[in-house]
Scaffold this active site. Structure first.
Site, PDB file in Angstrom:
ATOM      1  N   HIS A  64       0.847  -1.205   0.000  1.00 20.80           N
ATOM      2  CA  HIS A  64       0.000   0.000   0.000  1.00 20.80           C
ATOM      3  C   HIS A  64       0.881   1.253   0.000  1.00 20.80           C
ATOM      4  O   HIS A  64       1.245   1.775   1.048  1.00 20.80           O
ATOM      5  CB  HIS A  64      -0.906  -0.017   1.232  1.00 20.80           C
ATOM      6  CG  HIS A  64      -2.015   0.982   1.173  1.00 20.80           C
ATOM      7  ND1 HIS A  64      -3.265   0.735   1.670  1.00 20.80           N
ATOM      8  CD2 HIS A  64      -2.073   2.233   0.673  1.00 20.80           C
ATOM      9  CE1 HIS A  64      -4.046   1.783   1.478  1.00 20.80           C
ATOM     10  NE2 HIS A  64      -3.328   2.718   0.875  1.00 20.80           N
ATOM     11  N   ASP A 116       0.955   2.602   3.704  1.00 21.13           N
ATOM     12  CA  ASP A 116       0.075   3.658   3.182  1.00 21.13           C
ATOM     13  C   ASP A 116       0.882   4.949   2.979  1.00 21.13           C
ATOM     14  O   ASP A 116       0.409   6.048   3.295  1.00 21.13           O
ATOM     15  CB  ASP A 116      -1.137   3.896   4.094  1.00 21.13           C
ATOM     16  CG  ASP A 116      -2.228   4.709   3.407  1.00 21.13           C
ATOM     17  OD1 ASP A 116      -2.072   5.045   2.218  1.00 21.13           O
ATOM     18  OD2 ASP A 116      -3.233   5.018   4.073  1.00 21.13           O
TER      19      ASP A 116
HETATM   20  O1  DOR Z   1      -4.622   9.758   4.358  1.00 21.69           O
HETATM   21  C1  DOR Z   1      -4.791   9.270   3.247  1.00 21.69           C
HETATM   22  N1  DOR Z   1      -4.130   9.729   2.175  1.00 21.69           N
HETATM   23  N2  DOR Z   1      -5.653   8.255   3.093  1.00 21.69           N
HETATM   24  C2  DOR Z   1      -6.000   7.794   1.868  1.00 21.69           C
HETATM   25  O2  DOR Z   1      -6.792   6.892   1.787  1.00 21.69           O
HETATM   26  C3  DOR Z   1      -5.441   8.414   0.650  1.00 21.69           C
HETATM   27  C4  DOR Z   1      -4.159   9.030   0.937  1.00 21.69           C
HETATM   28  C5  DOR Z   1      -3.622   9.889  -0.178  1.00 21.69           C
HETATM   29  O3  DOR Z   1      -3.584   9.428  -1.319  1.00 21.69           O
HETATM   30  O4  DOR Z   1      -3.185  11.011   0.099  1.00 21.69           O
HETATM   31 ZN    ZN Z   2      -6.660   4.293   2.219  1.00 26.82          ZN
END
Ligand code: DOR
Ligand code: ZN
Length: 420
Positions: A55, A282
């Site tokens: 991710h 993420d």
């Molecule tokens: O905090 C976040 N930023 N959550 C997400 O789901 C997308 C991500 C982004 O692409 O900046």
């Molecule tokens: Zn997300």
């Protein structure tokens, strides 16, 4: 037998010492050494299989001020990550095979490690076309709105999941419940996208998804969400290591979706460590300039691909978690979920490794490689790799990139067409 590279005196997760012989990007033999072009002595280091971060948001294109494939994958390699899976909420989002192919070309030119690209899940997306063109998975699928992603209503989501299931695809889901209020602080952000709401959204998606679908929940931020998930579930380093009380009330750098929770919730998340399948970063960088606006309008997202395994390795050194659990959650399990050959210590395994010293250091954002130049983990304990092998080549040594090893990992749709 001759080899490209031999890793000498590797301590295997079982505790046994062995030499790992690598040729053509694959582990050929584990045991006694043979002659090789290059030898790395692993004594005094812990050798981990390269991590698969399933991710990341590598940005690029019109968002290249935040990150691009070169800086993002440099950051990955410097943190022991040798394969990254890019999310499709780019500008424009990845919704057609042409856009997917263009994204793969961009990565092939710039990336320094292995990569895969996911397909966007929106009503008019060409799901079959992207699956055949090599999408690794579908999503993250936004069951709630987030930065650069609009939420899908349950009907639409159900219909899209049914189509993905028919293709045999893996779907990854961003599940949250969002109130309309614009939060002015991290605590308000936590309430506006509450932990209870997230768990409820995870339950709802679990219930509406087809019975046998390959389902994966992204970034579960509470123990309740982990328990509610059907399929596999991921947690991030920021929900494991950070709570909003560690920051000033309106510090936009710590604004992320799902939000950082309070300290008690963070500790509870650790209590279900054994039930978490995958740790993924993420990695969602924004510049400090973009974050430098009132909290209500600041973008959500934080960088983290480079600090993920180092934070976990510090926890291993402190004996809070086991080494094998880190290997499972950062490398073997994500590879298995995605259908990528695993990196490891058996003949036939992919030869991606990272060597970690014993000493714990502290995170200093000025030493990291992501383009945004800041980290919410500043000052936390970490163990960074000193040597990283990607695709059987010495890619990174003591702070220097030696060789770029981009390799595209296509998904099962593309692979099954190739095998026909
Ligand atoms: O905090 C976040 N930023 N959550 C997400 O789901 C997308 C991500 C982004 O692409 O900046
Ligand atoms: Zn997300």
């Amino acid at each position: 037998m001759t080899a490209d590279i031999v890793l000498r005196n590797v301590t295997l997760p079982t505790g046994r010492r062995a030499d790992i012989v690598v040729a053509n990007g694959i582990v050929r033999h584990v045991g006694a050494p043979v002659r090789a072009d290059e030898t790395i002595d692993c004594r005094g280091h812990t050798c981990l299989p390269g991590a698969v971060d399933m991710h990341v948001h590598m940005r690029g294109g019109v968002q290249a001020q935040k990150e691009d494939w070169h800086t993002g994958t440099m950051s990955a390699v410097a943190g022991g990550v040798t394969v990254v899976v890019d999310q499709p909420n780019t500008i424009p989002p990845i919704t057609t095979p042409e856009l997917l192919r263009a994204r793969i070309c961009e990565a092939e030119e710039e990336a320094v490690c292995g990569f895969a690209v996911n397909a966007g899940v929106v009503p008019d997306a060409d799901l079959t076309g992207m699956w055949d063109a090599g999408a690794m998975a579908f999503g993250e699928t936004f069951a709630a709105p987030s930065s650069y992603g609009e939420g899908l209503d349950p009907e639409t989501l159900k219909e899209l999941l049914t189509r993905i299931h028919a293709l045999g695809g893996l779907v990854t889901v961003h599940a949250e419940e969002v109130s309309d209020r614009a939060p002015a602080t991290l605590a308000e952000h936590d309430s506006a996208r509450s932990g209870a709401g997230e768990a409820q959204a995870v339950r709802a998606v679990s219930a509406l998804a087809p019975a046998e679908i390959r389902l994966h929940f992204c970034h579960a931020s509470t123990a309740a969400s982990v328990r509610a998930a059907r399929g596999t579930v991921e947690a991030t380093p920021h929900h494991l290591f950070l709570s909003h009380g560690m920051f000033d009330a309106d510090d936009t750098r710590a604004r992320v979706n799902p939000p950082l929770r309070d300290e008690e919730t963070r500790r509870e998340l650790w209590s279900c460590w054994d039930r978490i399948d995958v740790v993924a970063s993420d990695h969602a960088p924004h510049t400090l300039h973009e974050k430098g606006v009132p909290f209500e309008t600041a973008p959500s997202g934080i960088p983290g691909v480079e600090t993920m395994v180092p934070l976990l390795m510090a926890a291993v050194r402190r004996r809070r978690i086991t080494l094998i659990s880190v290997i499972e959650k950062t490398s073997w399990k994500p590879a298995a979920i995605l259908g990528i050959q695993r990196a490891g210590f058996e003949p036939g395994d992919r030869a991606d490794f990272a060597l970690y010293p014993d000493e714990i250091t502290r995170i200093d954002a000025s030493c990291l490689h992501a383009k945004c130049g800041w980290s919410p983990f500043e000052g936390l304990e970490a163990v960074f790799p000193e040597e990283v092998v990607v695709g059987g080549a010495r890619a990174y040594t003591c702070g220097d990139l030696r060789e770029a090893r981009p390799a595209w990992y296509p998904g099962q749709g593309y692979l099954s067409l190739q095998n026909k």
